[in-house]
Design a protein around this motif. Structure first.
Motif, PDB file in Angstrom:
ATOM      1  N   UNK A 139       0.824  -1.211   0.000  1.00  0.00           N
ATOM      2  CA  UNK A 139       0.000   0.000   0.000  1.00  0.00           C
ATOM      3  C   UNK A 139       0.862   1.268   0.000  1.00  0.00           C
ATOM      4  N   UNK A 140       1.880   1.302   0.862  1.00  0.00           N
ATOM      5  CA  UNK A 140       2.694   2.525   0.928  1.00  0.00           C
ATOM      6  C   UNK A 140       3.430   2.755  -0.387  1.00  0.00           C
ATOM      7  N   UNK A 141       3.933   1.675  -0.989  1.00  0.00           N
ATOM      8  CA  UNK A 141       4.693   1.862  -2.232  1.00  0.00           C
ATOM      9  C   UNK A 141       3.775   2.318  -3.371  1.00  0.00           C
ATOM     10  N   UNK A 142       2.500   1.904  -3.321  1.00  0.00           N
ATOM     11  CA  UNK A 142       1.574   2.331  -4.371  1.00  0.00           C
ATOM     12  C   UNK A 142       1.067   3.742  -4.107  1.00  0.00           C
ATOM     13  N   UNK A 143       0.692   4.004  -2.862  1.00  0.00           N
ATOM     14  CA  UNK A 143      -0.048   5.234  -2.590  1.00  0.00           C
ATOM     15  C   UNK A 143       0.840   6.419  -2.219  1.00  0.00           C
ATOM     16  N   UNK A 144       2.054   6.163  -1.704  1.00  0.00           N
ATOM     17  CA  UNK A 144       2.912   7.297  -1.345  1.00  0.00           C
ATOM     18  C   UNK A 144       3.866   7.674  -2.472  1.00  0.00           C
TER      19      UNK A 144
ATOM     20  N   UNK B 226      -0.700 -22.311  18.383  1.00  0.00           N
ATOM     21  CA  UNK B 226      -0.354 -20.882  18.464  1.00  0.00           C
ATOM     22  C   UNK B 226      -0.912 -20.357  19.788  1.00  0.00           C
ATOM     23  N   UNK B 227      -0.091 -19.651  20.517  1.00  0.00           N
ATOM     24  CA  UNK B 227      -0.544 -19.081  21.795  1.00  0.00           C
ATOM     25  C   UNK B 227      -0.690 -17.577  21.645  1.00  0.00           C
ATOM     26  N   UNK B 228      -1.676 -17.002  22.281  1.00  0.00           N
ATOM     27  CA  UNK B 228      -1.848 -15.547  22.188  1.00  0.00           C
ATOM     28  C   UNK B 228      -2.600 -15.025  23.409  1.00  0.00           C
ATOM     29  N   UNK B 229      -2.607 -13.725  23.533  1.00  0.00           N
ATOM     30  CA  UNK B 229      -3.341 -13.057  24.614  1.00  0.00           C
ATOM     31  C   UNK B 229      -4.254 -12.033  23.951  1.00  0.00           C
ATOM     32  N   UNK B 230      -5.566 -12.178  24.116  1.00  0.00           N
ATOM     33  CA  UNK B 230      -6.451 -11.184  23.497  1.00  0.00           C
ATOM     34  C   UNK B 230      -6.294  -9.838  24.203  1.00  0.00           C
ATOM     35  N   UNK B 231      -6.335  -8.782  23.433  1.00  0.00           N
ATOM     36  CA  UNK B 231      -6.180  -7.444  24.009  1.00  0.00           C
ATOM     37  C   UNK B 231      -5.573  -6.501  22.995  1.00  0.00           C
ATOM     38  N   UNK B 232      -5.108  -5.384  23.507  1.00  0.00           N
ATOM     39  CA  UNK B 232      -4.554  -4.378  22.594  1.00  0.00           C
ATOM     40  C   UNK B 232      -3.375  -3.654  23.245  1.00  0.00           C
ATOM     41  N   UNK B 233      -2.509  -3.111  22.391  1.00  0.00           N
ATOM     42  CA  UNK B 233      -1.418  -2.286  22.919  1.00  0.00           C
ATOM     43  C   UNK B 233      -2.014  -1.014  23.506  1.00  0.00           C
ATOM     44  N   UNK B 234      -1.394  -0.503  24.559  1.00  0.00           N
ATOM     45  CA  UNK B 234      -1.905   0.732  25.158  1.00  0.00           C
ATOM     46  C   UNK B 234      -1.756   1.896  24.185  1.00  0.00           C
ATOM     47  N   UNK B 235      -0.696   1.877  23.380  1.00  0.00           N
ATOM     48  CA  UNK B 235      -0.566   2.857  22.290  1.00  0.00           C
ATOM     49  C   UNK B 235      -0.218   2.088  21.019  1.00  0.00           C
ATOM     50  N   UNK B 236      -0.783   2.541  19.903  1.00  0.00           N
ATOM     51  CA  UNK B 236      -0.530   1.879  18.626  1.00  0.00           C
ATOM     52  C   UNK B 236       0.555   2.635  17.851  1.00  0.00           C
ATOM     53  N   UNK B 237       0.661   3.917  18.152  1.00  0.00           N
ATOM     54  CA  UNK B 237       1.716   4.762  17.557  1.00  0.00           C
ATOM     55  C   UNK B 237       2.451   5.391  18.733  1.00  0.00           C
ATOM     56  N   UNK B 238       3.747   5.177  18.792  1.00  0.00           N
ATOM     57  CA  UNK B 238       4.552   5.753  19.870  1.00  0.00           C
ATOM     58  C   UNK B 238       5.844   6.288  19.262  1.00  0.00           C
ATOM     59  N   UNK B 239       6.166   7.531  19.546  1.00  0.00           N
ATOM     60  CA  UNK B 239       7.344   8.175  18.956  1.00  0.00           C
ATOM     61  C   UNK B 239       7.318   8.031  17.422  1.00  0.00           C
TER      62      UNK B 239
ATOM     63  N   UNK C  65       1.408  -2.410  13.421  1.00  0.00           N
ATOM     64  CA  UNK C  65       0.356  -2.858  12.500  1.00  0.00           C
ATOM     65  C   UNK C  65       0.315  -4.385  12.531  1.00  0.00           C
ATOM     66  N   UNK C  66      -0.902  -4.929  12.570  1.00  0.00           N
ATOM     67  CA  UNK C  66      -1.031  -6.390  12.614  1.00  0.00           C
ATOM     68  C   UNK C  66      -0.972  -6.895  14.045  1.00  0.00           C
TER      69      UNK C  66
ATOM     70  N   UNK D 109      -5.048   4.760   7.998  1.00  0.00           N
ATOM     71  CA  UNK D 109      -4.803   5.838   8.967  1.00  0.00           C
ATOM     72  C   UNK D 109      -3.350   6.320   8.904  1.00  0.00           C
ATOM     73  N   UNK D 110      -2.422   5.392   8.668  1.00  0.00           N
ATOM     74  CA  UNK D 110      -1.009   5.818   8.572  1.00  0.00           C
ATOM     75  C   UNK D 110      -0.873   6.807   7.418  1.00  0.00           C
TER      76      UNK D 110
END
Ligand code: FAD
Length: 507
Positions: free
Chosen positions: A27-32, A318-331, A336-337, A360-361
C-alpha cells in the motif's frame, strides 16, 4: 508544532514480512509514490504466523485502491469467495445460523426490516432468517456470483462478498507486487534495535549478519513478538482475556470435500470453537480454545475428529493473549497487525484492522516531523475501532443458552463491558439495534448475531405492530420469494471459480 520534532519521514522501515508487513509495503509503495524509500525486513528462520485466511468485504476496497486484479489475486492465492460465516452450536447445541455480509430484506415504511421480521415471528408464522438475504440463502446451496451492476434494484446487484485465501500465498503475492513498486526486502533476523539517546526514537535495526538498516519512520509488523513496540518501546498491553478468554489455537489443513462452500464455518465446542475455511486446494481448520478449561491434547483430538477430509500436515499450536497495545503509535513507530493487539479470529477482523491501520497511517503520514496531536488522534481512532469490534465478539460468547460445560457457564455469566450491556438491553426491550458512529459492524450484523444466539426482544417497532398482520406477512413473504428466485439463477461457487479464477493445481 509540538515537542516531538524529528526529520521528515523519507525512509520507512517495515519490520516483518507477514500479512501485515507485505500489505503495508504494497500500500505505501503504491499510494505514497517514489518520494519515500521503503525497506522491509523479514526473517525466514522466524517465519510468519501462517494463519489468517478469512476476510470481510472491505478488503475489496484495499485491492481496488492498489489496482489488484481480483481474478489474478484469487488464482495466485488458491482463493475462494466468502458470503458470510455460519455459526454452529453457539446459542445452544444443535443451533445453526448464518451471519451474512450486507443487508437483510429492506426497510419498509422507513422501518428496518428486522422489526417486520420480528412481528411475523411474534405472530407464530415461523420462517428461516437465512431466507431473507441473498448472502445467507446462497451459501445454503453452495452458490456464488459477483453482484450484477446491470440489475439495479435486484438482490443480485447487492451481493456483499469477501475472500478466503492461503496466507502464505497471499504474502508472496503482495511481496511480488510491492517489490515491483520499489520496496527493498532484507532477509535476516534483527538482533538489535537502535534508539536515539534522550527521546528513545528508533533510528535503525541491525541484522544477525551485521547489516544495519536505518530509517526515519518504523512500522512494527513483527507479529505477536512486537519487537519494536513492546520489546523496545515498552508501550504496555491491555489484557482482555476476562472477556475473550480463548488463548490458544491449533491449526491444521485438510483435504477438500464437495461442495465448495462460499462461507466460513465456526463450530462451537465445549471450551472454544473450530474454524473451517474452504480454499480451492484444501480446507483450513483450527480449534480456538481456552487453556483454563481444556488441555492441548483434548483440543487437538477434538479438532482432528471434526475434519471433513484427511489432515495434510501436523497440527500446530499458536498461543496468544487477546487485548490491545496501550498505544498503537509511539514516537516514530506504529504497530500494525498482531504487534498492535489481538482479537479473536471469530469474525475475521484482523486483516481488516491491518487495512484500516494502513489507511490511517497514510492519513496521518508525517511530513515535517512527528506531531503529538496526530499521534493522539491515530491512537484514539484505533482504540475506538478495537473496542467496538471487541464488543461484537464478546456478544457471541455471552449471548448463549449453553450450560453444558464450565467454559460456557463462565461466558454466559461473565460481566461484559457497559457499552455491550447497553446494546443488549436496547435490543431486548424493543428490538432496537444501533450502529455507533462509523463502527465496522452494521445493524444487520448485530441483528443476525443477537437473533442467531437466541436473544428475543420483548417488543418491536410500533409501526410494525400497527400494520395489519396480513400486510406484514405479505411483505416478508415477498422478500423471501424474491431471494429464493435470485438464488436459483446463481451458478455454484465451484462453477463460478472454474469459469473465472481457477488456480493451477499445487505442485
Ligand atoms: P506474522 O505473520 O507473525 O509476521 C511477523 C513477521 O515479522 C514475520 O515475517 C517474521 O519473520 C518477522 N519478524 C519477527 N521478529 C523478527 C526479527 N527479530 N527479525 C526479523 N524479522 C522478524 N485474521 C483474519 O483477518 N482472518 C482470520 O481468519 C484470522 N485467523 C486467525 C487465526 C489465528 C489462530 C490467529 C492467531 C490469527 C488469525 N488472524 C486472522 C490474524 C492474522 O493471522 C494476522 O492478523 C495476520 O496474519 C498478520 O500477522 P502479522 O503479519 O502481524 O504477523
Amino acid at each position: 508544532m509540538s515537542e516531538l520534532q524529528f526529520q521528515p519521514a523519507r525512509r520507512v522501515v517495515i519490520v516483518g514480512g507477514g500479512t501485515a508487513g507485505w500489505m503495508t509495503a504494497a500500500a505505501l509503495s503504491t499510494l505514497l509514490g517514489p518520494l519515500h524509500e521503503i525497506h522491509l525486513v523479514e526473517s525466514d528462520e522466524i517465519g510468519t504466523i501462517g494463519v489468517g485466511e478469512a476476510t470481510i468485504p472491505h478488503i475489496r476496497v484495499f485491492n481496488q485502491a492498489l489496482g489488484i486484479n481480483e481474478d489474478d489475486f484469487i488464482r495466485a492465492t488458491q482463493g475462494s469467495f466468502k458470503l458470510g460465516i455460519e455459526f454452529v452450536n453457539w446459542g445452544q447445541l444443535g443451533d445453526r445460523y448464518i451471519h451474512g455480509f450486507g443487508t437483510i430484506g429492506h426497510d419498509y415504511h422507513g422501518t428496518p426490516f428486522h422489526h417486520w421480521w420480528l412481528r411475523r415471528q411474534a405472530e407464530g408464522r415461523g420462517g428461516d432468517l437465512a431466507a431473507v438475504s441473498i448472502n445467507t440463502a446462497a451459501p445454503l446451496q453452495a452458490r456464488f456470483m459477483r453482484p450484477r451492476a446491470d440489475m439495479a434494484g435486484s438482490p443480485l446487484a447487492d451481493i456483499a462478498y469477501a475472500f478466503h485465501f492461503d496466507a502464505s500465498l497471499y504474502a508472496r503475492f503482495l511481496r511480488g507486487f510491492a517489490e515491483q513498486r520499489g520496496v527493498r526486502r532484507h532477509e535476516g533476523r534483527i538482533t538489535r534495535v537502535h534508539q536515539r539517546p534522550g527521546d528513545g526514537f528508533i533510528t535503525g535495526v541491525t541484522l544477525a549478519s551485521g547489516q544495519q538498516i536505518d530509517g526515519d519512520f518504523f512500522i512494527d509488523c513483527s507479529g505477536i513478538r512486537a519487537l519494536l513496540m513492546e520489546q523496545t518501546l515498552m508501550v504496555g498491553y491491555e489484557d482482555w482475556r476476562h472477556w475473550l478468554p480463548c488463548d490458544r489455537a491449533i491449526a491444521v489443513p485438510c483435504a477438500s470435500v464437495e461442495p465448495l462452500l462460499p462461507i466460513t464455518r465456526s463450530t462451537a465446542h465445549s471450551a472454544g470453537w473450530q474454524w473451517r475455511i474452504p480454499l480451492q486446494h484444501r480446507i483450513g481448520n483450527g480449534h480456538v480454545f481456552c487453556s483454563r478449561f481444556m488441555s492441548e491434547d483434548e483440543a487437538q483430538s477434538i479438532l482432528l475428529n471434526h475434519l471433513d477430509g484427511e489432515p495434510l500436515a501436523e497440527p500446530r499450536t499458536i498461543r496468544y493473549v487477546t487485548g490491545r497495545r496501550l498505544r498503537f503509535w509511539d514516537r516514530n513507530c506504529v504497530a500494525v497487525g498482531l504487534s498492535s493487539g489481538f482479537l479473536e479470529p471469530l469474525e475475521s477482523t484482523s486483516i481488516h484492522l491491518i487495512q484500516t491501520a494502513i489507511t490511517r497511517i497514510i492519513q496521518f503520514f508525517p511530513h515535517a516531523g512527528f506531531d503529538s496531536a496526530d499521534i493522539a488522534e491515530y491512537n484514539r481512532q484505533t482504540r475506538y475501532e478495537y473496542e467496538r469490534i471487541r464488543d461484537f465478539l464478546i456478544l457471541h460468547y455471552h449471548a448463549t443458552d449453553r450450560s453444558d460445560s464450565p467454559f460456557w457457564n463462565h461466558c454466559r455469566t461473565m460481566e461484559v463491558p457497559e457499552s455491550l450491556r447497553h446494546r443488549m438491553a436496547l435490543f431486548l426491550s424493543n428490538g432496537r439495534v444501533v450502529r455507533e458512529g462509523n463502527e465496522l459492524f452494521a445493524e444487520a450484523s448485530w441483528f443476525q448475531v443477537m437473533y442467531g444466539q437466541r436473544m428475543r426482544p420483548r417488543a418491536y417497532h410500533p409501526l410494525a405492530a400497527q400494520r395489519p398482520l396480513a400486510e406484514v406477512q405479505d411483505f416478508v413473504d415477498g422478500v423471501e420469494q424474491v431471494i429464493g428466485r435470485c438464488v436459483q439463477v446463481m451458478p455454484s461457487h465451484a462453477e463460478f471459480i472454474a469459469e473465472h479464477c481457477a488456480a493451477p493445481s499445487p505442485k
